[in-house]
Design an enzyme around this catalytic site. Structure first.
Site, PDB file in Angstrom:
ATOM      1  N   HIS A 119      -3.739   4.022   5.127  1.00  0.00           N
ATOM      2  CA  HIS A 119      -4.817   3.023   4.929  1.00  0.00           C
ATOM      3  C   HIS A 119      -6.321   3.944   4.377  1.00  0.00           C
ATOM      4  O   HIS A 119      -6.701   3.402   3.431  1.00  0.00           O
ATOM      5  CB  HIS A 119      -5.204   2.719   6.104  1.00  0.00           C
ATOM      6  CG  HIS A 119      -6.310   2.194   6.697  1.00  0.00           C
ATOM      7  ND1 HIS A 119      -6.993   0.828   5.798  1.00  0.00           N
ATOM      8  CD2 HIS A 119      -7.586   2.380   7.104  1.00  0.00           C
ATOM      9  CE1 HIS A 119      -7.966   0.792   6.279  1.00  0.00           C
ATOM     10  NE2 HIS A 119      -8.425   1.696   7.102  1.00  0.00           N
ATOM     11  N   TYR A 153       4.360   5.351  11.219  1.00  0.00           N
ATOM     12  CA  TYR A 153       4.602   3.826  11.406  1.00  0.00           C
ATOM     13  C   TYR A 153       5.511   2.994  10.664  1.00  0.00           C
ATOM     14  O   TYR A 153       5.530   1.792  10.704  1.00  0.00           O
ATOM     15  CB  TYR A 153       3.165   3.176  11.785  1.00  0.00           C
ATOM     16  CG  TYR A 153       2.007   3.489  10.466  1.00  0.00           C
ATOM     17  CD1 TYR A 153       2.283   2.476   9.499  1.00  0.00           C
ATOM     18  CD2 TYR A 153       1.053   4.260  10.691  1.00  0.00           C
ATOM     19  CE1 TYR A 153       1.297   2.540   8.475  1.00  0.00           C
ATOM     20  CE2 TYR A 153       0.126   4.623   9.701  1.00  0.00           C
ATOM     21  CZ  TYR A 153       0.341   3.806   8.487  1.00  0.00           C
ATOM     22  OH  TYR A 153      -0.529   3.559   7.395  1.00  0.00           O
ATOM     23  N   ARG A 162       0.764  -1.161  -0.098  1.00  0.00           N
ATOM     24  CA  ARG A 162      -0.020   0.189   0.037  1.00  0.00           C
ATOM     25  C   ARG A 162       0.869   1.111  -0.193  1.00  0.00           C
ATOM     26  O   ARG A 162       1.428   1.580   0.973  1.00  0.00           O
ATOM     27  CB  ARG A 162      -1.057   0.032   1.374  1.00  0.00           C
ATOM     28  CG  ARG A 162      -1.848   0.837   1.346  1.00  0.00           C
ATOM     29  CD  ARG A 162      -2.561   1.121   2.778  1.00  0.00           C
ATOM     30  NE  ARG A 162      -1.732   1.696   3.476  1.00  0.00           N
ATOM     31  CZ  ARG A 162      -1.740   1.668   4.792  1.00  0.00           C
ATOM     32  NH1 ARG A 162      -2.495   0.555   5.398  1.00  0.00           N
ATOM     33  NH2 ARG A 162      -0.973   2.194   5.691  1.00  0.00           N
TER      34      ARG A 162
END
Lengths: 327, 386
Positions: free
Chosen positions: B284, B293, B280
């Protein structure tokens, strides 16, 4: 076709059979519903007659049972799933309240989920933990679901067929302690009452007693006992919990001025709370006493050796009737 | 002596460490990140020039849908958007392998699959803008509504597949009749009970369903290491059906593998698990900040595997596209962007009274009373609000 005396278990079994005969799209699914005929034998003999593709023994996974039934409903089938016991429905809770209940709404009516989720509910059978719960308020609180509870063999026969015929998802509650208890005369040629309707099952003039499922019998016993003391109780079997059919209830309470509702579920935020609120809203000037609730205590369902103390019985109902009359 | 469990499980470094960043030895690939065609003994399809250009066009347009929607979110026209940047090949490969009669159960990120199924991408925006919960008719394109609860749709797909079985639409040999279902989900969903239950049901009933997992490495901020100690595709074996790992940034391989899995299902050979190993590239959704993160190094690494760039290299090197084609495609993408920008702003807000519609197939008296009560209440405002 003559009449015959049947139990609730038999009424449900006959009703399921009739629904399957009438519509080849009706499927049964659940744990042990096939060869065993269900742990309460409600589906007894149906797999033998309709085959494994229509009476489907499922893996031991409640969310899976409900979730795959949704998929079958989307494909044009009318699944009837059996949750083996009330306390086992919670693993499927997400599928029921987030998926089953909302798909029609979410899709603007393009998805129909004509699905019945049968749940044996309530206590009084001496079972272990998680086998005697009354989760009805959790489902009645969910828009998109309809929730009904049968209380007797005749209703069992008709209501299950009507629930299956409904284009909306129906949570179908069966009072398990009544499955094999009393027999009643079934006339298969009779015209049943509508599914989503409550019914006066005993007429009276002093206090209206409201009940559904297993407590209908308790309420009727209380009315019988009260009659011996010169008190006249009107008993109404609510039958449908969502939607509630309040018309007969309001008519009765306007006449008696008093109402007591009894159910096995916890009193706090139970069906009784909703019924009491609606009576208060609609019958405020007719009431002679506050609406009283007699239910299970706000404890987890207790160990079976003391469940008789937990369950509303004839004496607790009569006590509430007396308190109502004392106002 | 202390008990040791050494040797009893896979070494995490071995499974997830740098050596596995390319998907590991079992990754099925037909087109390398450098645009080189590689061959596979069982899945070596002959792609026509038209087909290859079609894949390229689909991926370019899908990326445009995503970037336009992301921009619309930044401009406040969408409340949120679930980005698919980097996952174009996984979605177009899977989407183009579907036949008309196959049914898709998507998550909320399957914009490319929706596009392949003929859903107007403008319809996807309504959900994220807040005007509806999905405006397309699932039965018109056999593309289900987006499912937000993670993994719930894997069960619906399995049940639908069981319905196909009961309808006798499996294994007839009629290519226009035999049907399959595809359930999309991500690596995070592989931890959900519903997905695991779906595997069990699908295996037990031999349901014609393909579980298509886009392992994009991240479930919001949780890395794949938090979901699985083994490569996901290896889980399928434990459920009793085949699992394959395909390069999810390789549209040719994704197409070939999905087509084979769907064909197995249609023929009555049961479920397959396809793990499309991808990444990805974005967040998100537009609400999270991936720099909190994950390492930039990872993102840079995956940029080199871009699914569109590698196909373009291959096409250009083989003379399958020229500047005229690319210019024309760019113009088509611009038109699509315009359609989405203008269309999004023009999407009508629902009316307050619409909230009462379609709660039930057979409306209840209780709801009718609430509807009328609210309508009367709105009437008390000057000009009315509905």
């Amino acid at each position: 076709m003559g009449t015959q005396k049947i139990t609730l278990a038999k009424g449900l079994n006959m009703g399921l059979r009739k629904a399957m005969e009438d519509d080849p799209k009706v499927l049964l699914m659940g744990e042990d519903v096939g060869k065993l005929g269900g742990v309460f034998r409600i589906t007894d003999g149906l797999q033998k007659d309709f085959g494994e593709d229509r009476v489907i023994d499922s893996p031991l996974a409640e969310s899976g049972i409900v979730g795959t039934a949704i998929g079958m409903a989307l494909r044009g089938y009318r699944p009837v799933v059996e949750i083996q016991f009330d306390g086992f429905v919670y693993p499927a809770y997400d599928q029921i309240v987030c998926q089953v209940a909302k798909m029609h709404y979410r899709s603007k009516g393009r998805y129909k989920i004509p699905m019945v989720i049968r749940i044996p509910f309530g206590g009084g059978i001496g079972a272990v933990e998680h086998h005697s719960e009354s989760p009805e308020a959790q489902f009645a609180h969910t828009p998109g679901l309809k929730v009904v509870a049968c209380s007797n063999p005749i209703d069992g026969y008709w209501m299950i067929q009507q629930a299956i015929a409904s284009d909306d998802p129906v949570i179908f509650l069966e009072p398990k302690r009544q499955y094999h208890a009393d027999k009643a005369e079934l006339d298969e040629t009779a015209t049943p009452e509508p599914l989503f309707s409550s019914r006066v099952v005993r007429q009276g003039s002093d206090v209206t007693v409201l009940a559904y499922g297993p407590t209908v019998k308790t309420a009727l016993s209380a009315a019988e006992a009260a009659a011996g003391e010169g008190k006249s109780l009107e008993v109404i079997d609510l039958r449908t919990l969502s939607p509630l059919d309040m018309a007969p209830v309001l008519e009765s309470v306007r006449r008696t001025g008093r109402a007591v509702i009894t159910h096995e579920a916890h009193v706090n935020l139970g069906m009784g709370s909703e019924v009491a609120a609606r009576i208060t809203e609609e019958c405020f000037y007719s009431l002679e006493a506050p609406v009283l609730r007699v239910g299970g205590f706000d404890t987890p369902y207790p160990a079976s050796r003391i469940e008789e103390d937990y369950l509303p019985d004839l004496d607790r109902v009569l006590d509430a009737v007396d308190r109502s009359l004392e106002f | 002596m202390p008990v040791t469990t050494a040797g009893f499980g896979p070494d995490l470094v071995e499974v997830f460490g740098p050596s596995q960043r390319d998907g590991g030895p079992d990754l099925i690939q037909l087109l390398t990140p450098e645009g080189e065609r590689v061959h596979h003994p069982e899945l070596d399809l002959d792609f026509s020039a038209e087909q290859l250009r079609g894949f390229y066009r689909d991926m370019v347009l899908t990326r445009r849908i995503d970037t336009e929607a992301t921009a619309l979110q930044r401009h406040g026209e969408l409340g949120i958007w679930a980005q698919l940047l980097g996952q174009e090949a996984a979605q177009i490969g899977a989407g183009r392998a579907l036949k008309k009669q196959d049914f898709v159960f998507p998550t909320y990120r399957e914009h490319g699959v929706a596009y392949c199924k003929g859903v107007d991408p403008l319809n996807l925006l309504g959900l994220f803008r807040g005007v509806d919960h999905g405006a397309w008719d699932p039965n018109e394109n056999n593309f289900g509504l987006y499912t937000i609860v993670i993994g719930a749709q894997a069960l619906h797909a399995t049940g639908y597949a069981m319905g196909i079985q009961r309808d006798g639409d499996v294994g007839t040999g009629d290519p226009d009749r035999d049907a399959a279902v595809i359930a999309h989900f991500g690596d995070g969903a592989s931890s959900q009970g519903d997905v695991n239950e779906a595997f069990i049901f699908a295996a037990s009933y031999n349901a014609p369903v393909v579980f298509f997992c886009q392992n994009n490495q991240w479930a919001i901020s949780e890395p794949i290491e938090r979901q699985s100690r083994i490569p996901l595709y290896q889980r399928a074996l434990g459920f009793g059906f085949p699992g394959v790992r395909v390069d999810g940034n390789d549209v040719l391989a994704t197409y070939a593998v999905t087509q084979a899995a769907l064909q197995r299902a249609r023929e009555g050979q049961g479920p397959t698990f396809v793990e499309a190993y991808t990444y990805r590239m974005g967040a998100h959704t537009t609400t999270d900040d991936p720099t909190r993160y994950r390492l930039n190094d990872d993102v840079e690494h995956w940029k080199l595997k871009d699914p569109i760039a590698r196909l373009e290299v291959y096409l250009r090197r083989n003379g399958l596209v020229d500047d005229a084609f690319v210019d024309e495609l760019k113009q088509e993408a611009d038109e699509l962007g315009h359609h989405l920008r203008e269309g999004c702003k023009a999407l009508p807000d629902p009316k307050p009274m619409d909230m009462f519609d379609h709660v039930y197939a057979e409306e209840t008296e209780e709801l009718r009373v609430q509807r009328e009560g609210f309508a009367s209440y709105l009437e008390t405002f000057e000009g009315g609000h509905h």
